[in-house]
Design a protein around this motif. Structure first.
Motif, PDB file in Angstrom:
ATOM      1  N   ASN A   1      30.143  -1.972 -26.262  1.00  0.00           N
ATOM      2  CA  ASN A   1      29.485  -3.267 -26.142  1.00  0.00           C
ATOM      3  C   ASN A   1      28.176  -3.144 -25.360  1.00  0.00           C
ATOM      4  O   ASN A   1      27.973  -2.184 -24.585  1.00  0.00           O
ATOM      5  N   CYS A   2      27.322  -4.104 -25.562  1.00  0.00           N
ATOM      6  CA  CYS A   2      26.049  -4.163 -24.831  1.00  0.00           C
ATOM      7  C   CYS A   2      26.321  -4.253 -23.336  1.00  0.00           C
ATOM      8  O   CYS A   2      27.156  -5.056 -22.888  1.00  0.00           O
ATOM      9  N   GLY A   3      25.650  -3.402 -22.567  1.00  0.00           N
ATOM     10  CA  GLY A   3      25.883  -3.385 -21.133  1.00  0.00           C
ATOM     11  C   GLY A   3      25.366  -4.612 -20.408  1.00  0.00           C
ATOM     12  O   GLY A   3      25.643  -4.784 -19.226  1.00  0.00           O
ATOM     13  N   LYS A   4      24.631  -5.476 -21.130  1.00  0.00           N
ATOM     14  CA  LYS A   4      24.088  -6.670 -20.485  1.00  0.00           C
ATOM     15  C   LYS A   4      24.757  -7.944 -20.969  1.00  0.00           C
ATOM     16  O   LYS A   4      25.307  -8.709 -20.174  1.00  0.00           O
ATOM     17  N   CYS A   5      24.737  -8.171 -22.289  1.00  0.00           N
ATOM     18  CA  CYS A   5      25.328  -9.421 -22.815  1.00  0.00           C
ATOM     19  C   CYS A   5      26.772  -9.265 -23.270  1.00  0.00           C
ATOM     20  O   CYS A   5      27.450 -10.254 -23.542  1.00  0.00           O
ATOM     21  N   GLY A   6      27.225  -8.034 -23.375  1.00  0.00           N
ATOM     22  CA  GLY A   6      28.617  -7.803 -23.738  1.00  0.00           C
ATOM     23  C   GLY A   6      28.931  -7.899 -25.206  1.00  0.00           C
ATOM     24  O   GLY A   6      30.095  -7.784 -25.605  1.00  0.00           O
ATOM     25  N   SER A   7      27.932  -8.100 -26.066  1.00  0.00           N
ATOM     26  CA  SER A   7      28.197  -8.213 -27.501  1.00  0.00           C
ATOM     27  C   SER A   7      28.526  -6.836 -28.083  1.00  0.00           C
ATOM     28  O   SER A   7      28.047  -5.807 -27.593  1.00  0.00           O
ATOM     29  N   SER A   8      29.349  -6.812 -29.126  1.00  0.00           N
ATOM     30  CA  SER A   8      29.758  -5.553 -29.752  1.00  0.00           C
ATOM     31  C   SER A   8      28.559  -4.892 -30.421  1.00  0.00           C
ATOM     32  O   SER A   8      27.740  -5.542 -31.074  1.00  0.00           O
ATOM     33  N   LEU A   9      28.502  -3.562 -30.264  1.00  0.00           N
ATOM     34  CA  LEU A   9      27.419  -2.793 -30.878  1.00  0.00           C
ATOM     35  C   LEU A   9      27.901  -1.965 -32.058  1.00  0.00           C
ATOM     36  O   LEU A   9      27.121  -1.183 -32.619  1.00  0.00           O
ATOM     37  N   VAL A  10      29.159  -2.135 -32.458  1.00  0.00           N
ATOM     38  CA  VAL A  10      29.719  -1.357 -33.555  1.00  0.00           C
ATOM     39  C   VAL A  10      28.984  -1.704 -34.843  1.00  0.00           C
ATOM     40  O   VAL A  10      28.880  -2.880 -35.233  1.00  0.00           O
ATOM     41  N   GLY A  11      28.393  -0.705 -35.489  1.00  0.00           N
ATOM     42  CA  GLY A  11      27.682  -0.915 -36.743  1.00  0.00           C
ATOM     43  C   GLY A  11      26.311  -1.518 -36.571  1.00  0.00           C
ATOM     44  O   GLY A  11      25.695  -1.938 -37.564  1.00  0.00           O
ATOM     45  N   LYS A  12      25.833  -1.594 -35.336  1.00  0.00           N
ATOM     46  CA  LYS A  12      24.533  -2.217 -35.086  1.00  0.00           C
ATOM     47  C   LYS A  12      23.609  -1.214 -34.397  1.00  0.00           C
ATOM     48  O   LYS A  12      24.047  -0.241 -33.772  1.00  0.00           O
ATOM     49  N   GLY A  13      22.348  -1.489 -34.437  1.00  0.00           N
ATOM     50  CA  GLY A  13      21.391  -0.694 -33.699  1.00  0.00           C
ATOM     51  C   GLY A  13      21.498  -0.976 -32.219  1.00  0.00           C
ATOM     52  O   GLY A  13      21.909  -2.068 -31.801  1.00  0.00           O
ATOM     53  N   PHE A  14      21.121   0.008 -31.385  1.00  0.00           N
ATOM     54  CA  PHE A  14      21.195  -0.198 -29.936  1.00  0.00           C
ATOM     55  C   PHE A  14      20.157   0.685 -29.265  1.00  0.00           C
ATOM     56  O   PHE A  14      19.586   1.616 -29.852  1.00  0.00           O
ATOM     57  N   LEU A  15      19.909   0.381 -27.999  1.00  0.00           N
ATOM     58  CA  LEU A  15      18.968   1.136 -27.182  1.00  0.00           C
ATOM     59  C   LEU A  15      19.695   1.673 -25.967  1.00  0.00           C
ATOM     60  O   LEU A  15      20.738   1.134 -25.562  1.00  0.00           O
ATOM     61  N   THR A  16      19.196   2.713 -25.389  1.00  0.00           N
ATOM     62  CA  THR A  16      19.805   3.262 -24.178  1.00  0.00           C
ATOM     63  C   THR A  16      18.872   3.050 -22.999  1.00  0.00           C
ATOM     64  O   THR A  16      17.650   3.109 -23.125  1.00  0.00           O
ATOM     65  N   GLN A  17      19.423   2.778 -21.874  1.00  0.00           N
ATOM     66  CA  GLN A  17      18.659   2.624 -20.624  1.00  0.00           C
ATOM     67  C   GLN A  17      19.458   3.307 -19.525  1.00  0.00           C
ATOM     68  O   GLN A  17      20.501   2.806 -19.099  1.00  0.00           O
ATOM     69  N   GLN A  18      18.991   4.487 -19.146  1.00  0.00           N
ATOM     70  CA  GLN A  18      19.736   5.329 -18.203  1.00  0.00           C
ATOM     71  C   GLN A  18      21.150   5.558 -18.781  1.00  0.00           C
ATOM     72  O   GLN A  18      21.287   6.097 -19.870  1.00  0.00           O
ATOM     73  N   ASP A  19      22.210   5.157 -18.104  1.00  0.00           N
ATOM     74  CA  ASP A  19      23.571   5.361 -18.613  1.00  0.00           C
ATOM     75  C   ASP A  19      24.073   4.168 -19.418  1.00  0.00           C
ATOM     76  O   ASP A  19      25.202   4.168 -19.911  1.00  0.00           O
ATOM     77  N   LYS A  20      23.241   3.131 -19.568  1.00  0.00           N
ATOM     78  CA  LYS A  20      23.693   1.937 -20.263  1.00  0.00           C
ATOM     79  C   LYS A  20      23.274   1.971 -21.723  1.00  0.00           C
ATOM     80  O   LYS A  20      22.308   2.634 -22.096  1.00  0.00           O
ATOM     81  N   ILE A  21      24.009   1.238 -22.531  1.00  0.00           N
ATOM     82  CA  ILE A  21      23.605   0.986 -23.914  1.00  0.00           C
ATOM     83  C   ILE A  21      23.402  -0.514 -24.052  1.00  0.00           C
ATOM     84  O   ILE A  21      24.171  -1.325 -23.520  1.00  0.00           O
ATOM     85  N   LEU A  22      22.334  -0.879 -24.742  1.00  0.00           N
ATOM     86  CA  LEU A  22      21.972  -2.299 -24.854  1.00  0.00           C
ATOM     87  C   LEU A  22      21.727  -2.649 -26.316  1.00  0.00           C
ATOM     88  O   LEU A  22      21.319  -1.819 -27.112  1.00  0.00           O
ATOM     89  N   CYS A  23      22.037  -3.889 -26.642  1.00  0.00           N
ATOM     90  CA  CYS A  23      21.701  -4.370 -27.989  1.00  0.00           C
ATOM     91  C   CYS A  23      20.187  -4.475 -28.090  1.00  0.00           C
ATOM     92  O   CYS A  23      19.462  -4.433 -27.084  1.00  0.00           O
ATOM     93  N   SER A  24      19.683  -4.606 -29.284  1.00  0.00           N
ATOM     94  CA  SER A  24      18.231  -4.641 -29.502  1.00  0.00           C
ATOM     95  C   SER A  24      17.562  -5.789 -28.760  1.00  0.00           C
ATOM     96  O   SER A  24      16.464  -5.638 -28.201  1.00  0.00           O
ATOM     97  N   LYS A  25      18.232  -6.919 -28.707  1.00  0.00           N
ATOM     98  CA  LYS A  25      17.661  -8.091 -28.050  1.00  0.00           C
ATOM     99  C   LYS A  25      17.531  -7.860 -26.546  1.00  0.00           C
ATOM    100  O   LYS A  25      16.479  -8.098 -25.948  1.00  0.00           O
TER     101      LYS A  25
END
Length: 280
Positions: free
Chosen positions: A251-275
């Motif tokens: 899940n997105c490390g900020k908003c908690g939305s699922s990232l399965v099957g979606k694009g995502f970004l990394t920030q240090q050790d976190k993964i974030l949704c595109s938004k």
């Protein structure tokens, strides 16, 4: 027979020159003796007089000419017979109607013959032998395969598999792992040595592990929840740059939305949704 006693002790008729019978040291004329003491024939229901031969069996009586097989009516005098439901039968009729058939030779097991019984079937004693060595089994331990009986040594030589672990013969049960036979008690977890037969387990480098040991020793840990990822039972997981997540934990490390099957970004050790990643 004649007697010196002058009178029947019941009717008091003279016994001189007549046949008589004794009962408890008392003399009776034939008529009185038969009326007082004669048994009744099971077949014809008539009294068995003192001048007739009385054949008795288990408290029942027959005239000699009435003592015959209830089915074929042949005389049973001085011949072997059997009783069924209070009827007397010659051995042949009894065998045809009621006797067991030998499981091996299919012939009748005659009344009085010793028979062996095993798993609902019967054998002549001489027919109850090991299928391989033909030696009598008697009460020895035996093993059955395809309706044939074997002594334990012959069965082991002919059919038994050896346990992959202890190398001893598996006589019953057992489990198969990687096409190798094992005793149930020998099929153990490589980690804790708990029996695995009938339990869920996971294989690692050709060694079986219980779920607990596999999770503790070999399973990768989810980055989000730190719990092991076993993939047992079809569980899904996500892998990225040598890191793994349970699919429900990806899940997105900020908003908690699922990232399965979606694009995502990394920030240090976190993964974030595109938004969320764009807003950083």
């Amino acid at each position: 027979m004649t007697t010196d006693q002058s009178n029947c002790c019941h009717c008091m008729d003279t016994l001189c020159g007549k046949q008589y019978a004794m009962k408890e040291e008392k003399a009776y004329c034939v008529r009185c003796y038969d009326g007082l003491f004669a048994a009744f024939c099971e077949y014809c229901k008539k009294p068995i007089g003192c001048d007739s031969q009385d054949l008795a069996y288990k408290g029942h009586h027959w005239h000699e000419v009435c003592f015959k097989c209830a089915k074929c009516h042949h005389s049973l005098v001085e011949k072997p017979f059997a009783a069924k439901d209070e009827l007397l039968l010659c051995t042949e009729c009894y065998s045809n109607e009621y006797s067991s058939k030998c499981f091996h030779c299919k012939r009748t097991i005659m009344p009085g013959s010793r028979k062996m019984e095993f798993k609902g079937n019967c054998w002549h004693e001489a027919c109850f032998v090991c299928q391989h060595c033909q030696q009598p089994l008697g009460t020895k331990p035996l093993i059955t395969k395809d309706d044939d009986n074997y002594c334990v040594p012959c069965f082991e030589k002919q059919f038994a598999q050896c346990c992959h672990s202890c190398k001893k013969v598996i006589t019953s049960g057992g489990v198969t792992y990687r096409d190798q036979p094992w005793h149930k008690e020998c099929f153990l977890c490589t980690g804790c040595e708990k029996q695995l037969a009938g339990q869920r387990f996971i294989s690692k480098d050709e060694h079986p592990y219980c779920l607990e040991c596999f999770s503790r020793c070999h399973a990768k840990k989810c980055v989000a929840c730190s719990k092991p990822i076993t993939a047992f039972g079809g569980a899904k997981f996500i892998s990225f740059e040598d890191r793994q997540w349970h699919s429900e934990c990806f899940n997105c490390g900020k908003c908690g939305s699922s990232l399965v099957g979606k694009g995502f970004l990394t920030q240090q050790d976190k993964i974030l949704c595109s938004k969320c990643g764009s807003a950083v």
